[in-house]
Design a protein around this motif. Sequence first.
Motif: not given
Length: 171
Positions: A59-88
């Motif tokens: 799950v940590a690797a999934t979240a970290i790999m989604q963090l390229g350039y942080v262009r908006s605060r919404g991207k961090l929430i999208k990273v959390g959502l995508f990593a949450g699906l990966a956690a599931l």
Amino acid sequence: MLFRSDAWRAEIVPLLLFGEMIAIAYRQEVALLLTAVVALIVALALGLGLGELLVLIGVAATAIMQLGYVRSRGKLIKVGLFAGLAALVITTGVALLDNQPLGLTLLADAARNALWTLAAGFLMTGLLPFIEPAFGVLTDISLLELGDVAHPLLQELVRRAPSTYNHSITV
């Protein structure tokens, strides 16, 4: 038994915050390495099994790999959502590989990991303004905030050097 249903099992939140913070402040590769080491330490300290360690690292690797350039605060929430699906998926997959029956307890554990991961995304969104100055990092969000025409520095520039202000806005 791979997962304990009576525990909060929130150790994934600080691990994700650590990994995302290192990925934003430094590099993704460094964050992956350090987060894997911290996950191993957490697993040993809490007496977690190999399956739970795999969930933490995956799950940590999934979240970290989604963090390229942080262009908006919404991207961090999208990273959390995508990593949450990966956690599931990872939690369910690891439990099935451990010969646990696919039932309500397993799905509840997987959903809990997904929700903790999403919560970490929201927490990182709130912590980002504190992380940037602490590590001397400027994300695209910071630069957009500096480019706001209501910023006091730009207002001073309008009064003292209007043509420089126009050039700054154009750039």
